[in-house]
Design a protein around this motif. Structure first.
Motif, PDB file in Angstrom:
ATOM      1  N   ILE A 191       0.843  -1.203   0.000  1.00  0.00           N
ATOM      2  CA  ILE A 191       0.000   0.000   0.000  1.00  0.00           C
ATOM      3  C   ILE A 191       0.873   1.246   0.000  1.00  0.00           C
ATOM      4  CG2 ILE A 191      -1.842   1.233   1.196  1.00  0.00           C
ATOM      5  CD1 ILE A 191      -2.800  -1.385   2.352  1.00  0.00           C
ATOM      6  N   GLY A 192       1.976   1.212   0.727  1.00  0.00           N
ATOM      7  CA  GLY A 192       2.910   2.327   0.699  1.00  0.00           C
ATOM      8  C   GLY A 192       3.567   2.468  -0.667  1.00  0.00           C
ATOM      9  N   THR A 193       3.865   1.332  -1.299  1.00  0.00           N
ATOM     10  CA  THR A 193       4.484   1.359  -2.622  1.00  0.00           C
ATOM     11  C   THR A 193       3.539   1.969  -3.657  1.00  0.00           C
ATOM     12  OG1 THR A 193       5.826  -0.575  -2.090  1.00  0.00           O
ATOM     13  CG2 THR A 193       5.525  -0.082  -4.419  1.00  0.00           C
ATOM     14  N   ALA A 194       2.239   1.766  -3.485  1.00  0.00           N
ATOM     15  CA  ALA A 194       1.268   2.391  -4.385  1.00  0.00           C
ATOM     16  C   ALA A 194       1.382   3.914  -4.326  1.00  0.00           C
ATOM     17  CB  ALA A 194      -0.147   1.954  -4.006  1.00  0.00           C
ATOM     18  N   LYS A 195       1.551   4.456  -3.120  1.00  0.00           N
ATOM     19  CA  LYS A 195       1.748   5.900  -2.970  1.00  0.00           C
ATOM     20  C   LYS A 195       3.100   6.318  -3.542  1.00  0.00           C
ATOM     21  CE  LYS A 195      -0.317   8.690  -1.431  1.00  0.00           C
ATOM     22  NZ  LYS A 195      -1.165   9.729  -2.067  1.00  0.00           N
ATOM     23  N   ALA A 196       4.136   5.487  -3.327  1.00  0.00           N
ATOM     24  CA  ALA A 196       5.461   5.796  -3.862  1.00  0.00           C
ATOM     25  C   ALA A 196       5.428   5.900  -5.385  1.00  0.00           C
ATOM     26  CB  ALA A 196       6.463   4.728  -3.428  1.00  0.00           C
ATOM     27  N   ASN A 197       4.665   5.027  -6.027  1.00  0.00           N
ATOM     28  CA  ASN A 197       4.536   5.077  -7.481  1.00  0.00           C
ATOM     29  C   ASN A 197       3.865   6.356  -7.958  1.00  0.00           C
ATOM     30  OD1 ASN A 197       5.676   2.665  -8.706  1.00  0.00           O
ATOM     31  ND2 ASN A 197       4.162   1.513  -7.553  1.00  0.00           N
ATOM     32  N   GLU A 198       3.009   6.931  -7.122  1.00  0.00           N
ATOM     33  CA  GLU A 198       2.369   8.198  -7.463  1.00  0.00           C
ATOM     34  C   GLU A 198       3.363   9.355  -7.414  1.00  0.00           C
ATOM     35  OE1 GLU A 198      -0.998   8.899  -4.982  1.00  0.00           O
ATOM     36  OE2 GLU A 198      -1.938   6.972  -5.420  1.00  0.00           O
ATOM     37  N   GLN A 201       8.424   7.412 -10.699  1.00  0.00           N
ATOM     38  CA  GLN A 201       8.722   6.039 -11.105  1.00  0.00           C
ATOM     39  C   GLN A 201       9.913   5.493 -10.326  1.00  0.00           C
ATOM     40  OE1 GLN A 201       9.628   5.530 -15.288  1.00  0.00           O
ATOM     41  NE2 GLN A 201       8.896   3.417 -15.295  1.00  0.00           N
ATOM     42  N   LEU A 202      10.914   6.336 -10.075  1.00  0.00           N
ATOM     43  CA  LEU A 202      12.105   5.893  -9.339  1.00  0.00           C
ATOM     44  C   LEU A 202      11.758   5.606  -7.879  1.00  0.00           C
ATOM     45  CD1 LEU A 202      15.100   5.310  -9.190  1.00  0.00           C
ATOM     46  CD2 LEU A 202      15.522   7.764  -8.865  1.00  0.00           C
ATOM     47  N   THR A 203      10.931   6.445  -7.285  1.00  0.00           N
ATOM     48  CA  THR A 203      10.505   6.215  -5.905  1.00  0.00           C
ATOM     49  C   THR A 203       9.738   4.905  -5.794  1.00  0.00           C
ATOM     50  OG1 THR A 203      10.332   8.600  -5.523  1.00  0.00           O
ATOM     51  CG2 THR A 203       9.210   7.177  -3.952  1.00  0.00           C
ATOM     52  N   GLY A 204       8.871   4.655  -6.755  1.00  0.00           N
ATOM     53  CA  GLY A 204       8.111   3.407  -6.767  1.00  0.00           C
ATOM     54  C   GLY A 204       9.005   2.194  -6.937  1.00  0.00           C
ATOM     55  N   ALA A 205      10.027   2.314  -7.795  1.00  0.00           N
ATOM     56  CA  ALA A 205      10.950   1.204  -8.019  1.00  0.00           C
ATOM     57  C   ALA A 205      11.758   0.908  -6.757  1.00  0.00           C
ATOM     58  CB  ALA A 205      11.891   1.540  -9.171  1.00  0.00           C
ATOM     59  N   ALA A 206      12.229   1.955  -6.084  1.00  0.00           N
ATOM     60  CA  ALA A 206      12.986   1.769  -4.840  1.00  0.00           C
ATOM     61  C   ALA A 206      12.102   1.151  -3.766  1.00  0.00           C
ATOM     62  CB  ALA A 206      13.538   3.109  -4.363  1.00  0.00           C
ATOM     63  N   SER A 207      10.844   1.556  -3.742  1.00  0.00           N
ATOM     64  CA  SER A 207       9.909   1.002  -2.769  1.00  0.00           C
ATOM     65  C   SER A 207       9.635  -0.475  -3.052  1.00  0.00           C
ATOM     66  CB  SER A 207       8.597   1.803  -2.789  1.00  0.00           C
ATOM     67  OG  SER A 207       7.717   1.359  -1.790  1.00  0.00           O
ATOM     68  N   SER A 208       9.496  -0.830  -4.317  1.00  0.00           N
ATOM     69  CA  SER A 208       9.269  -2.231  -4.694  1.00  0.00           C
ATOM     70  C   SER A 208      10.429  -3.105  -4.250  1.00  0.00           C
ATOM     71  CB  SER A 208       9.082  -2.348  -6.211  1.00  0.00           C
ATOM     72  OG  SER A 208       7.946  -1.630  -6.647  1.00  0.00           O
ATOM     73  N   LEU A 209      11.653  -2.640  -4.512  1.00  0.00           N
ATOM     74  CA  LEU A 209      12.828  -3.392  -4.100  1.00  0.00           C
ATOM     75  C   LEU A 209      12.894  -3.501  -2.575  1.00  0.00           C
ATOM     76  CD1 LEU A 209      15.546  -4.770  -4.656  1.00  0.00           C
ATOM     77  CD2 LEU A 209      16.588  -2.492  -4.798  1.00  0.00           C
ATOM     78  N   SER A 210      12.563  -2.420  -1.910  1.00  0.00           N
ATOM     79  CA  SER A 210      12.642  -2.388  -0.443  1.00  0.00           C
ATOM     80  C   SER A 210      11.651  -3.329   0.209  1.00  0.00           C
ATOM     81  CB  SER A 210      12.417  -0.955   0.056  1.00  0.00           C
ATOM     82  OG  SER A 210      13.411  -0.086  -0.438  1.00  0.00           O
ATOM     83  N   LEU A 211      10.440  -3.407  -0.333  1.00  0.00           N
ATOM     84  CA  LEU A 211       9.445  -4.279   0.297  1.00  0.00           C
ATOM     85  C   LEU A 211       9.816  -5.754   0.141  1.00  0.00           C
ATOM     86  CD1 LEU A 211       7.049  -5.927  -1.509  1.00  0.00           C
ATOM     87  CD2 LEU A 211       6.497  -3.600  -2.172  1.00  0.00           C
ATOM     88  N   VAL A 212      10.486  -6.084  -0.972  1.00  0.00           N
ATOM     89  CA  VAL A 212      10.941  -7.465  -1.169  1.00  0.00           C
ATOM     90  C   VAL A 212      12.033  -7.812  -0.162  1.00  0.00           C
ATOM     91  CG1 VAL A 212      12.099  -9.051  -2.744  1.00  0.00           C
ATOM     92  CG2 VAL A 212      10.318  -7.516  -3.609  1.00  0.00           C
ATOM     93  N   VAL A 213      13.017  -6.924  -0.032  1.00  0.00           N
ATOM     94  CA  VAL A 213      14.119  -7.160   0.903  1.00  0.00           C
ATOM     95  C   VAL A 213      13.609  -7.168   2.336  1.00  0.00           C
ATOM     96  CG1 VAL A 213      16.334  -6.300   1.739  1.00  0.00           C
ATOM     97  CG2 VAL A 213      15.782  -6.126  -0.686  1.00  0.00           C
ATOM     98  N   ALA A 214      12.681  -6.268   2.647  1.00  0.00           N
ATOM     99  CA  ALA A 214      12.106  -6.219   3.997  1.00  0.00           C
ATOM    100  C   ALA A 214      11.380  -7.518   4.321  1.00  0.00           C
ATOM    101  CB  ALA A 214      11.148  -5.037   4.116  1.00  0.00           C
TER     102      ALA A 214
END
Length: 231
Positions: A191-198, A201-214
């Motif tokens: 849900i946070g990544t959805a906001k990051a994508n808004e 694009q770079l913020t959303g990509a970093a968030s996607s990577l972060s949620l996987v690692v987390a």
């Protein structure tokens, strides 16, 4: 009401309609409080309470839609792949930020749960609150937690991150797109990544990577912290 309960797809239609109302509210008023997920949940709960619609029937009807959560989460890898060349330059910083976020989230839950003397089952249910539902619920149930409590905690965490994330980034002067993405992904999952994508694009990509690692770090830490809880 029995007629509606007999329609297998009604819970899905109700949920999609409630979410669409949430999106329209967000588009019109553009305030953090008008979060589509929050509004959809509130409308669905209000409907169930007002009509006496059986929650068990609603939950059963949502099974097929819930099944899509895992492939939808995997789709977040697309923007990460597109921005990987940029992210690769900051992998060490991203890893450090995600590690700090994942560890601190779980330790805070453990400390507060111990301070408030929560039951072991409830505390175990709350520990994986900052990862995606597909991972968090599995970890919770594996170590003796309650999947329903974990789901609620994950959704609330994600909604709060989605709503308050931009405000907190502005308050603390976090302007770097990758740093913002790490904050969203490590603390507020999908849900946070959805906001990051808004945001970008770079913020959303970093968030996607972060949620996987987390998610991976949480899976590694969960056995250790569960042992401490049950000690």
């Amino acid at each position: 009401m029995k007629l509606l309960q007999s329609i297998e797809v009604f819970p899905v239609l109700l949920t999609l309609a409630a979410f669409q109302v949430g999106r329209l509210c967000q588009q019109k008023w553009k305030k953090p409080i008008f979060n589509p997920t929050l509004i959809a949940a509130a409308l669905a709960i209000a409907f169930l309470l007002a009509t006496g619609f059986e929650p068990a029937v609603y939950n059963a009807g949502m099974g097929k839609l819930s099944w899509l959560m895992t492939p939808a989460t995997i789709c977040l890898a697309v923007p990460m792949y597109e921005q990987f060349q940029v992210l690769k330059k900051s992998l060490k910083a991203i890893a450090a930020g995600v590690a700090a976020g994942a560890v601190s989230c779980m330790l805070v839950v453990l400390a507060l749960g111990t301070l408030l003397r929560l039951e072991d089952t409830l505390l175990l249910s709350m520990l994986p609150k900052s990862v995606t539902t597909a991972i968090g619920v599995s970890l919770s149930e594996l170590f003796g937690g309650m999947g329903s409590v974990t789901t609620a905690a994950i959704i609330i965490t994600g909604i709060l991150g989605n709503m308050l994330g931009p405000v907190l980034c502005k308050l603390f002067g976090i302007t770097d797109e990758i740093a913002q993405g790490v904050a969203f992904g490590a603390s507020a999952h999908v849900i946070g990544t959805a906001k990051a994508n808004e945001l970008s694009q770079l913020t959303g990509a970093a968030s996607s990577l972060s949620l996987v690692v987390a998610g991976l770090l949480t899976a590694v830490l969960m056995p250790v912290l569960a042992a401490l809880v049950q000690y």
